[in-house]
Scaffold this motif. Structure first.
Motif, PDB file in Angstrom:
ATOM      1  N   ALA A   5      -2.562   3.139  -2.742  1.00  0.00           N
ATOM      2  CA  ALA A   5      -3.086   4.508  -2.796  1.00  0.00           C
ATOM      3  C   ALA A   5      -2.056   5.558  -2.376  1.00  0.00           C
ATOM      4  CB  ALA A   5      -4.336   4.616  -1.917  1.00  0.00           C
ATOM      5  N   ARG A   6      -0.923   5.093  -1.832  1.00  0.00           N
ATOM      6  CA  ARG A   6       0.176   6.026  -1.532  1.00  0.00           C
ATOM      7  C   ARG A   6       1.454   5.568  -2.248  1.00  0.00           C
ATOM      8  NH1 ARG A   6       2.194   2.964   2.702  1.00  0.00           N
ATOM      9  NH2 ARG A   6       0.601   1.633   3.590  1.00  0.00           N
ATOM     10  N   ALA A   7       1.274   4.938  -3.397  1.00  0.00           N
ATOM     11  CA  ALA A   7       2.416   4.518  -4.217  1.00  0.00           C
ATOM     12  C   ALA A   7       2.388   5.239  -5.568  1.00  0.00           C
ATOM     13  CB  ALA A   7       2.396   3.015  -4.426  1.00  0.00           C
ATOM     14  N   TYR A   8       3.575   5.511  -6.086  1.00  0.00           N
ATOM     15  CA  TYR A   8       3.746   6.255  -7.333  1.00  0.00           C
ATOM     16  C   TYR A   8       4.778   5.529  -8.199  1.00  0.00           C
ATOM     17  CZ  TYR A   8       1.699  10.096  -4.594  1.00  0.00           C
ATOM     18  OH  TYR A   8       0.881  10.873  -3.818  1.00  0.00           O
ATOM     19  N   ALA A  39      -1.878   0.920 -16.454  1.00  0.00           N
ATOM     20  CA  ALA A  39      -1.516  -0.076 -15.425  1.00  0.00           C
ATOM     21  C   ALA A  39      -1.551   0.565 -14.032  1.00  0.00           C
ATOM     22  CB  ALA A  39      -0.136  -0.660 -15.719  1.00  0.00           C
ATOM     23  N   SER A  40      -1.052   1.794 -13.923  1.00  0.00           N
ATOM     24  CA  SER A  40      -1.059   2.481 -12.624  1.00  0.00           C
ATOM     25  C   SER A  40      -2.488   2.671 -12.131  1.00  0.00           C
ATOM     26  CB  SER A  40      -0.371   3.847 -12.746  1.00  0.00           C
ATOM     27  OG  SER A  40       0.982   3.687 -13.125  1.00  0.00           O
ATOM     28  N   LYS A  41      -3.370   3.035 -13.030  1.00  0.00           N
ATOM     29  CA  LYS A  41      -4.781   3.227 -12.664  1.00  0.00           C
ATOM     30  C   LYS A  41      -5.430   1.893 -12.288  1.00  0.00           C
ATOM     31  CE  LYS A  41      -8.565   5.547 -12.167  1.00  0.00           C
ATOM     32  NZ  LYS A  41      -8.658   6.533 -11.085  1.00  0.00           N
ATOM     33  N   THR A  42      -5.125   0.859 -13.046  1.00  0.00           N
ATOM     34  CA  THR A  42      -5.718  -0.462 -12.764  1.00  0.00           C
ATOM     35  C   THR A  42      -5.397  -0.924 -11.351  1.00  0.00           C
ATOM     36  OG1 THR A  42      -5.712  -1.100 -15.098  1.00  0.00           O
ATOM     37  CG2 THR A  42      -5.733  -2.904 -13.480  1.00  0.00           C
ATOM     38  N   TYR A  43      -4.163  -0.673 -10.907  1.00  0.00           N
ATOM     39  CA  TYR A  43      -3.773  -1.142  -9.570  1.00  0.00           C
ATOM     40  C   TYR A  43      -4.006  -0.082  -8.486  1.00  0.00           C
ATOM     41  CZ  TYR A  43      -2.098  -5.307 -11.829  1.00  0.00           C
ATOM     42  OH  TYR A  43      -2.054  -6.479 -12.543  1.00  0.00           O
ATOM     43  N   GLY A  44      -4.652   1.016  -8.831  1.00  0.00           N
ATOM     44  CA  GLY A  44      -5.061   1.991  -7.822  1.00  0.00           C
ATOM     45  C   GLY A  44      -3.941   2.865  -7.283  1.00  0.00           C
ATOM     46  N   LEU A  45      -2.905   3.098  -8.090  1.00  0.00           N
ATOM     47  CA  LEU A  45      -1.800   3.937  -7.623  1.00  0.00           C
ATOM     48  C   LEU A  45      -2.193   5.416  -7.563  1.00  0.00           C
ATOM     49  CD1 LEU A  45      -0.296   1.285  -8.058  1.00  0.00           C
ATOM     50  CD2 LEU A  45       1.640   2.603  -8.924  1.00  0.00           C
ATOM     51  N   ALA A  46      -1.370   6.182  -6.847  1.00  0.00           N
ATOM     52  CA  ALA A  46      -1.676   7.599  -6.625  1.00  0.00           C
ATOM     53  C   ALA A  46      -1.181   8.486  -7.756  1.00  0.00           C
ATOM     54  CB  ALA A  46      -1.052   8.063  -5.312  1.00  0.00           C
ATOM     55  N   GLY A  47      -0.170   8.046  -8.510  1.00  0.00           N
ATOM     56  CA  GLY A  47       0.341   8.904  -9.571  1.00  0.00           C
ATOM     57  C   GLY A  47       1.446   8.256 -10.362  1.00  0.00           C
ATOM     58  N   TYR A  48       1.738   8.856 -11.521  1.00  0.00           N
ATOM     59  CA  TYR A  48       2.761   8.345 -12.440  1.00  0.00           C
ATOM     60  C   TYR A  48       3.519   9.553 -12.994  1.00  0.00           C
ATOM     61  CZ  TYR A  48       4.310   6.756 -17.138  1.00  0.00           C
ATOM     62  OH  TYR A  48       5.012   6.517 -18.298  1.00  0.00           O
ATOM     63  N   ALA A  99       7.357  16.435  -5.250  1.00  0.00           N
ATOM     64  CA  ALA A  99       5.911  16.445  -5.517  1.00  0.00           C
ATOM     65  C   ALA A  99       5.194  15.395  -4.671  1.00  0.00           C
ATOM     66  CB  ALA A  99       5.651  16.200  -7.001  1.00  0.00           C
ATOM     67  N   VAL A 100       5.795  14.214  -4.538  1.00  0.00           N
ATOM     68  CA  VAL A 100       5.192  13.182  -3.694  1.00  0.00           C
ATOM     69  C   VAL A 100       5.163  13.652  -2.249  1.00  0.00           C
ATOM     70  CG1 VAL A 100       5.440  10.839  -2.778  1.00  0.00           C
ATOM     71  CG2 VAL A 100       5.850  11.269  -5.213  1.00  0.00           C
ATOM     72  N   ARG A 101       6.272  14.220  -1.795  1.00  0.00           N
ATOM     73  CA  ARG A 101       6.353  14.690  -0.411  1.00  0.00           C
ATOM     74  C   ARG A 101       5.255  15.728  -0.146  1.00  0.00           C
ATOM     75  NH1 ARG A 101      11.324  16.906  -0.181  1.00  0.00           N
ATOM     76  NH2 ARG A 101      12.503  15.153   0.657  1.00  0.00           N
ATOM     77  N   ALA A 102       5.067  16.638  -1.102  1.00  0.00           N
ATOM     78  CA  ALA A 102       4.047  17.683  -0.946  1.00  0.00           C
ATOM     79  C   ALA A 102       2.642  17.075  -0.896  1.00  0.00           C
ATOM     80  CB  ALA A 102       4.150  18.684  -2.096  1.00  0.00           C
ATOM     81  N   SER A 103       2.436  15.994  -1.648  1.00  0.00           N
ATOM     82  CA  SER A 103       1.115  15.347  -1.675  1.00  0.00           C
ATOM     83  C   SER A 103       0.864  14.503  -0.435  1.00  0.00           C
ATOM     84  CB  SER A 103       0.990  14.425  -2.902  1.00  0.00           C
ATOM     85  OG  SER A 103       1.084  15.175  -4.090  1.00  0.00           O
ATOM     86  N   CYS A 104       1.925  14.188   0.305  1.00  0.00           N
ATOM     87  CA  CYS A 104       1.809  13.241   1.421  1.00  0.00           C
ATOM     88  C   CYS A 104       2.190  13.886   2.746  1.00  0.00           C
ATOM     89  CB  CYS A 104       2.651  12.003   1.140  1.00  0.00           C
ATOM     90  SG  CYS A 104       2.111  11.093  -0.323  1.00  0.00           S
ATOM     91  N   GLY A 105       1.769  15.114   2.938  1.00  0.00           N
ATOM     92  CA  GLY A 105       1.945  15.785   4.229  1.00  0.00           C
ATOM     93  C   GLY A 105       3.382  15.922   4.671  1.00  0.00           C
ATOM     94  N   GLY A 106       4.317  16.019   3.717  1.00  0.00           N
ATOM     95  CA  GLY A 106       5.708  16.265   4.063  1.00  0.00           C
ATOM     96  C   GLY A 106       6.553  15.022   4.254  1.00  0.00           C
ATOM     97  N   THR A 107       5.944  13.842   4.129  1.00  0.00           N
ATOM     98  CA  THR A 107       6.714  12.605   4.272  1.00  0.00           C
ATOM     99  C   THR A 107       7.376  12.236   2.955  1.00  0.00           C
ATOM    100  OG1 THR A 107       5.055  11.848   5.857  1.00  0.00           O
ATOM    101  CG2 THR A 107       6.617  10.191   5.026  1.00  0.00           C
ATOM    102  N   ALA A 108       8.697  12.075   2.980  1.00  0.00           N
ATOM    103  CA  ALA A 108       9.418  11.692   1.757  1.00  0.00           C
ATOM    104  C   ALA A 108       9.097  10.246   1.399  1.00  0.00           C
ATOM    105  CB  ALA A 108      10.915  11.849   1.961  1.00  0.00           C
ATOM    106  N   PRO A 136       3.502   3.653   6.961  1.00  0.00           N
ATOM    107  CA  PRO A 136       2.417   4.528   6.482  1.00  0.00           C
ATOM    108  C   PRO A 136       2.845   5.523   5.398  1.00  0.00           C
ATOM    109  CG  PRO A 136       3.218   5.299   8.599  1.00  0.00           C
ATOM    110  CD  PRO A 136       3.958   4.016   8.318  1.00  0.00           C
ATOM    111  N   GLY A 137       4.133   5.616   5.110  1.00  0.00           N
ATOM    112  CA  GLY A 137       4.618   6.614   4.150  1.00  0.00           C
ATOM    113  C   GLY A 137       4.430   6.212   2.704  1.00  0.00           C
ATOM    114  N   PRO A 138       4.675   7.150   1.788  1.00  0.00           N
ATOM    115  CA  PRO A 138       4.530   6.866   0.354  1.00  0.00           C
ATOM    116  C   PRO A 138       5.723   6.083  -0.210  1.00  0.00           C
ATOM    117  CG  PRO A 138       5.158   9.163   0.683  1.00  0.00           C
ATOM    118  CD  PRO A 138       4.977   8.568   2.055  1.00  0.00           C
ATOM    119  N   THR A 139       5.500   5.461  -1.353  1.00  0.00           N
ATOM    120  CA  THR A 139       6.525   4.693  -2.064  1.00  0.00           C
ATOM    121  C   THR A 139       6.629   5.230  -3.486  1.00  0.00           C
ATOM    122  OG1 THR A 139       5.946   2.715  -0.798  1.00  0.00           O
ATOM    123  CG2 THR A 139       7.234   2.372  -2.814  1.00  0.00           C
TER     124      THR A 139
END
Lengths: 197, 197
Positions: A5-8, A39-48, A99-108, A136-139
């Motif tokens: 849910a925090r992977a792109y 595929a991204s939706k199937t595995y529950g990712l946050a974005g593509y 864009a990911v950083r902005a979506s994840c509270g500033g975490t790169a 806990p950060g995004p990927t």
């Protein structure tokens, strides 16, 4: 929040290699937009992110998304709509990172590069999964079109995933791996996020 | 001989379902020929059957194969040639079964059906892998285009693989699985034949 849910995913059309090893910009392939979104939706990712420096190509992708999320496509197949709502365009990798950083509270995001060719210093799928589940950060998973990501992208990455190894093409030859990028994304997402007996 | 080296994929364009559940014949998609051939070659499979009752569609597939195995394509990209040499056409599933039997000294293949929808009596990936590694006979993996294989194919199968389970589409909803058949084949082959850390 789960690792997924925090992977792109980012599909880069530049900087990537052509057959001769030269750095080029490839054209967007319609099915790459659809298949990788599904595929991204199937595995529950946050974005593509579909990454291309060519404005007309980004407009094309936005038109595809628009058809399926607001147009006639929404009524035809709602699951396709759910998938394409994940898709965003970006002119360059740095814009996707922002864009990911902005979506994840500033975490790169941790940048994870992928490629078909053997190279040193790679990480396995299970170790990466454990590592990113604990952090806990995004990927942001980076995939290259054409003949793969340019060296500069590997240099900028925090981790490089081991290539998907294939069987020898002929007895005595090296491993064959000539998967389409669509197939490679599906397999990598399954290895990182799939659960099965 | 390894499990992979006596395993085959069949992509059925009939009998498959359309959106409403009716049994139909779908059209061949060019990228299904290429992507599934490349994935089959990567995992060291013995062959890939494109199954369609429409003679003109079989001719189309043979022309694609011909371009890449004898035409200009061979010089352009030898790896693509290696993959497309695995592709054969068949008018019906029974013809693919007969061809596998003829290639395997008269032993009929175990038929393994796949589908995206939950159903009873399915087998997991690791159990099927163990079972087919232990059995010396060939395996024919069946995939459906359109909205999936018709019920008659599941009835004829020796085993039915568990669906690839996805994340919930929205909180509280059921699992989302709307992978393209190209992506589903790649994931199933990786689960059955892939090796990685």
């Amino acid at each position: 929040m789960s690792f997924a849910a925090r992977a792109y995913v980012a599909l880069l059309h530049h900087p990537v290699l052509e057959k001769t090893g030269r750095v080029v910009t490839t054209a967007v392939t319609n099915l790459d937009v659809h298949d990788i979104a599904r595929a991204s939706k199937t595995y529950g990712l946050a974005g593509y992110f579909v990454v291309t420096p060519i404005a007309a190509q980004r407009k094309l992708v936005e038109e595809i998304i628009g058809h399926w999320t607001t147009g006639a496509g929404r009524e035809h197949e709602g699951r396709r709509t759910d998938a394409l709502e994940l898709v965003r365009v970006a002119p360059a990798l740095e814009d996707a990172v922002s864009a990911v950083r902005a979506s994840c509270g500033g975490t790169a995001p941790a940048l994870v590069a992928t490629g078909a060719r053997p190279r040193g210093g790679v990480v396995g799928y299970r170790p990466l999964r454990s590592e990113r589940e604990a952090d806990p950060g995004p990927t942001l998973l980076l995939f290259g079109t054409g003949w793969g990501l340019a060296e500069s992208v590997f240099q900028a990455a925090d981790r490089i995933l081991a290539p998907i190894s294939g069987a020898p093409a002929r007895p005595g030859q090296g491993e064959y791996n000539h998967l389409s990028v669509r197939a490679a994304v599906a397999i990598v997402l399954d290895r990182l996020f799939g659960r099965y007996e």
